[in-house]
Design an enzyme around this catalytic site. Sequence first.
Site, mmCIF file in Angstrom:
data_model
loop_
_atom_site.group_PDB
_atom_site.id
_atom_site.type_symbol
_atom_site.label_atom_id
_atom_site.label_comp_id
_atom_site.label_asym_id
_atom_site.label_seq_id
_atom_site.Cartn_x
_atom_site.Cartn_y
_atom_site.Cartn_z
ATOM 1 N N ASP A 7 0.956 -0.965 -0.067
ATOM 2 C CA ASP A 7 -0.044 0.055 0.036
ATOM 3 C C ASP A 7 0.838 1.271 -0.007
ATOM 4 O O ASP A 7 2.069 1.250 -0.144
ATOM 5 C CB ASP A 7 -0.911 -0.059 1.266
ATOM 6 C CG ASP A 7 -0.397 0.168 2.439
ATOM 7 O OD1 ASP A 7 0.862 0.246 2.648
ATOM 8 O OD2 ASP A 7 -0.938 0.255 3.662
ATOM 9 N N CYS A 63 3.593 -2.899 3.899
ATOM 10 C CA CYS A 63 2.625 -1.752 4.288
ATOM 11 C C CYS A 63 3.207 -1.058 5.668
ATOM 12 O O CYS A 63 4.281 -1.177 5.848
ATOM 13 C CB CYS A 63 1.225 -2.188 4.521
ATOM 14 S SG CYS A 63 0.932 -3.361 6.141
ATOM 15 N N THR A 65 3.090 -1.574 8.735
ATOM 16 C CA THR A 65 3.548 -2.505 9.623
ATOM 17 C C THR A 65 3.632 -4.058 9.275
ATOM 18 O O THR A 65 4.341 -4.873 10.254
ATOM 19 C CB THR A 65 2.229 -2.586 10.889
ATOM 20 O OG1 THR A 65 1.182 -3.055 10.026
ATOM 21 C CG2 THR A 65 2.054 -1.321 11.596
ATOM 22 N N HIS A 96 9.454 -24.454 9.069
ATOM 23 C CA HIS A 96 8.264 -25.101 9.742
ATOM 24 C C HIS A 96 6.967 -24.806 9.240
ATOM 25 O O HIS A 96 5.927 -25.685 9.419
ATOM 26 C CB HIS A 96 8.416 -24.592 11.309
ATOM 27 C CG HIS A 96 9.824 -25.470 11.982
ATOM 28 N ND1 HIS A 96 9.962 -25.225 13.453
ATOM 29 C CD2 HIS A 96 10.606 -26.004 11.567
ATOM 30 C CE1 HIS A 96 11.013 -25.898 13.729
ATOM 31 N NE2 HIS A 96 11.460 -26.269 12.609
ATOM 32 N N HIS A 131 6.422 -31.446 10.253
ATOM 33 C CA HIS A 131 5.852 -29.972 9.913
ATOM 34 C C HIS A 131 4.868 -30.138 8.798
ATOM 35 O O HIS A 131 3.931 -29.195 8.971
ATOM 36 C CB HIS A 131 6.865 -28.943 9.744
ATOM 37 C CG HIS A 131 7.976 -28.943 10.757
ATOM 38 N ND1 HIS A 131 7.717 -28.368 11.917
ATOM 39 C CD2 HIS A 131 9.444 -29.370 10.981
ATOM 40 C CE1 HIS A 131 8.712 -28.568 12.660
ATOM 41 N NE2 HIS A 131 9.581 -29.301 12.026
HETATM 42 C C1 RB5 Z 1 -1.799 2.663 6.323
HETATM 43 O O1 RB5 Z 1 -1.781 4.105 6.976
HETATM 44 C C2 RB5 Z 1 -1.320 1.599 7.385
HETATM 45 O O2 RB5 Z 1 -2.630 1.512 8.182
HETATM 46 C C3 RB5 Z 1 -1.273 0.264 6.774
HETATM 47 O O3 RB5 Z 1 -0.219 0.506 5.823
HETATM 48 C C4 RB5 Z 1 -0.854 -0.955 7.487
HETATM 49 O O4 RB5 Z 1 0.155 -0.558 8.498
HETATM 50 C C5 RB5 Z 1 -1.870 -1.515 8.024
HETATM 51 O O5 RB5 Z 1 -1.896 -2.786 8.889
#
Ligand code: RB5
Length: 143
Positions: A7, A63, A65, A96, A131
């Site tokens: 994203d 993204c 996180t 695994h 596994h």
């Molecule tokens: C976008 O702002 C953020 O929410 C997205 O990139 C991500 O971290 C969501 O898990």
Amino acid sequence: MIALGCDHAGVNLKKAIMQYLEEKKIAYLDLGTDGEPCDYPDIAKQVSEKIVSGEAEKGILTCGTGVGMSIAANKIKGIRASVCNDCFSTRYTRKHNDANILCMGERVIGVGLALELVEIFLETEFEGGRHQRRVDKITSLEN
Ligand code: RB5
């Protein structure tokens, strides 16, 4: 073939991964975004579908996180997506869990570590054996 997606919060990390794959002469499909704001579940779905169809062997999603991408991708049957921020987890999610998508957060880790994780993810084989039984049980949870 590696399917890539991100994203808007993961686009810089994805571009670094694209450059890395080009240097290593590893083929990839880029399923967006090029930087326009978008919703990560839409991209996770597109990358996951390339893996389920067999057009791609593995995927990498970025993204902010890595977490949203992994939650979304894991809703698709046949996908085992792992958020990894360290070498050990990345190695063992291949050995695994037979993970087929690596998710990383551009706001969490630096490019240097992320590229090492990509290398580990792409080079580490699934161990099978006991596994495989556990992965089969994960698959049975999908039905
Ligand atoms: C976008 O702002 C953020 O929410 C997205 O990139 C991500 O971290 C969501 O898990």
